[in-house]
Design an enzyme around this catalytic site. Structure first.
Site, PDB file in Angstrom:
ATOM      1  N   ASN A 185       0.799  -1.228   0.000  1.00  0.00           N
ATOM      2  CA  ASN A 185       0.000   0.000   0.000  1.00  0.00           C
ATOM      3  C   ASN A 185       0.830   1.277   0.000  1.00  0.00           C
ATOM      4  O   ASN A 185       0.309   2.366   0.261  1.00  0.00           O
ATOM      5  CB  ASN A 185      -0.949  -0.009   1.202  1.00  0.00           C
ATOM      6  CG  ASN A 185      -1.780  -1.277   1.257  1.00  0.00           C
ATOM      7  OD1 ASN A 185      -1.588  -2.105   2.137  1.00  0.00           O
ATOM      8  ND2 ASN A 185      -2.675  -1.455   0.293  1.00  0.00           N
ATOM      9  N   ILE A 234       0.823   6.817  -0.533  1.00  0.00           N
ATOM     10  CA  ILE A 234       0.168   5.861   0.373  1.00  0.00           C
ATOM     11  C   ILE A 234      -1.283   5.649  -0.042  1.00  0.00           C
ATOM     12  O   ILE A 234      -2.002   6.604  -0.330  1.00  0.00           O
ATOM     13  CB  ILE A 234       0.203   6.399   1.819  1.00  0.00           C
ATOM     14  CG1 ILE A 234       1.649   6.659   2.265  1.00  0.00           C
ATOM     15  CG2 ILE A 234      -0.493   5.439   2.774  1.00  0.00           C
ATOM     16  CD1 ILE A 234       1.763   7.557   3.481  1.00  0.00           C
ATOM     17  N   CYS A 235      -1.701   4.387  -0.058  1.00  0.00           N
ATOM     18  CA  CYS A 235      -3.107   4.054  -0.285  1.00  0.00           C
ATOM     19  C   CYS A 235      -3.735   3.705   1.057  1.00  0.00           C
ATOM     20  O   CYS A 235      -3.510   2.623   1.592  1.00  0.00           O
ATOM     21  CB  CYS A 235      -3.222   2.886  -1.267  1.00  0.00           C
ATOM     22  SG  CYS A 235      -4.936   2.428  -1.634  1.00  0.00           S
ATOM     23  N   LEU A 236      -4.469   4.655   1.616  1.00  0.00           N
ATOM     24  CA  LEU A 236      -5.117   4.462   2.918  1.00  0.00           C
ATOM     25  C   LEU A 236      -6.410   5.273   2.912  1.00  0.00           C
ATOM     26  O   LEU A 236      -6.394   6.469   2.591  1.00  0.00           O
ATOM     27  CB  LEU A 236      -4.200   4.931   4.051  1.00  0.00           C
ATOM     28  CG  LEU A 236      -4.714   4.744   5.482  1.00  0.00           C
ATOM     29  CD1 LEU A 236      -4.887   3.258   5.811  1.00  0.00           C
ATOM     30  CD2 LEU A 236      -3.763   5.387   6.489  1.00  0.00           C
TER      31      LEU A 236
END
Length: 219
Positions: free
Chosen positions: A79, A87-89
């Site tokens: 992620n 960032i993938c959040l």
């Protein structure tokens, strides 16, 4: 003093006073709206023992708009972009809430290191590595922690042979596989790039023919 500045100053002060979380927030320059967060790698993960830094930009409409965060420290994680630190959040996007703080968001990043979400990746190649061969992924993530985040066993690279080995380990590949195709006359860097792109790791090795790899190397 506007509301955004008051809020940010309070959050920085609160974080500084909370020594139990091990979360730090520091100014990067004179602007209180460009910050650097940091935290230790979580225990019992490949990131344990590392020190991870995050670039933080506070938008004009904070806290009603999410903060912008990206890793400064290189991280091997599904992620997190291994190239840019993006960032993938969800809480950095549509799941953001004004009740969240800089500290709680950094804690969420720390938790993300414990619990990758390979089905919603930021880095598709790393996610494939994670789902194909978890053990090999852990070894690579641990190695990145060692060389980029000051993890256990970190040391400077001084010899050419060491640098070559590092290049293969950083890519999460087996040295024997790289040597095999380099021996056919292909340039080492290209071999590493192709094997990484094809996810030539773990159980996947038996699914990819040597002819397919040579075909890609000839392109």
């Amino acid at each position: 003093m506007d509301a955004r500045l008051r809020r940010v100053n309070k959050e920085i002060a609160d974080c500084k006073n909370d020594r139990s979380s091990n979360i730090r927030i520091d100014l990067i320059d004179s602007s209180p709206f460009h910050l650097k967060g940091s935290f230790p790698g979580p225990q019992d993960t490949p990131y344990e023992g590392g020190h991870f830094e995050v670039d933080i930009v506070i938008p004009d409409s904070y806290p009603f708009q999410p903060v912008k965060m990206k890793f400064i420290t290189k991280v091997y994680h599904p992620n997190v972009s291994s190239a840019s630190g993006a960032i993938c959040l969800d809480i950095l996007k549509d799941a953001w809430s004004p009740v969240l703080t800089l500290k709680s968001t950094l804690i969420s990043l720390q938790s993300l290191l414990c619990s990758p979400e390979p089905n919603d990746p930021q880095d598709a190649e790393v996610a494939k590595h994670y789902t194909t061969s978890k053990r090999s992924f852990d070894d690579t993530a641990r190695y990145w922690t060692q060389i980029y985040a000051g993890g256990p066993g970190s040391r400077g690279k001084t010899e050419t042979k060491e640098s070559v080995r590092d290049e293969v380990a950083i890519a999460g590949l087996e040295k024997a596989h790289v040597d095999q195709f380099e021996a056919l006359g292909f340039e080492r860097g290209k071999v590493i790039d192709v094997l990484r792109r094809l996810n030539y790791r773990g159980a996947n090795v038996s699914k990819i023919t040597e002819d397919r790899i040579v075909e890609e190397l000839l392109k």
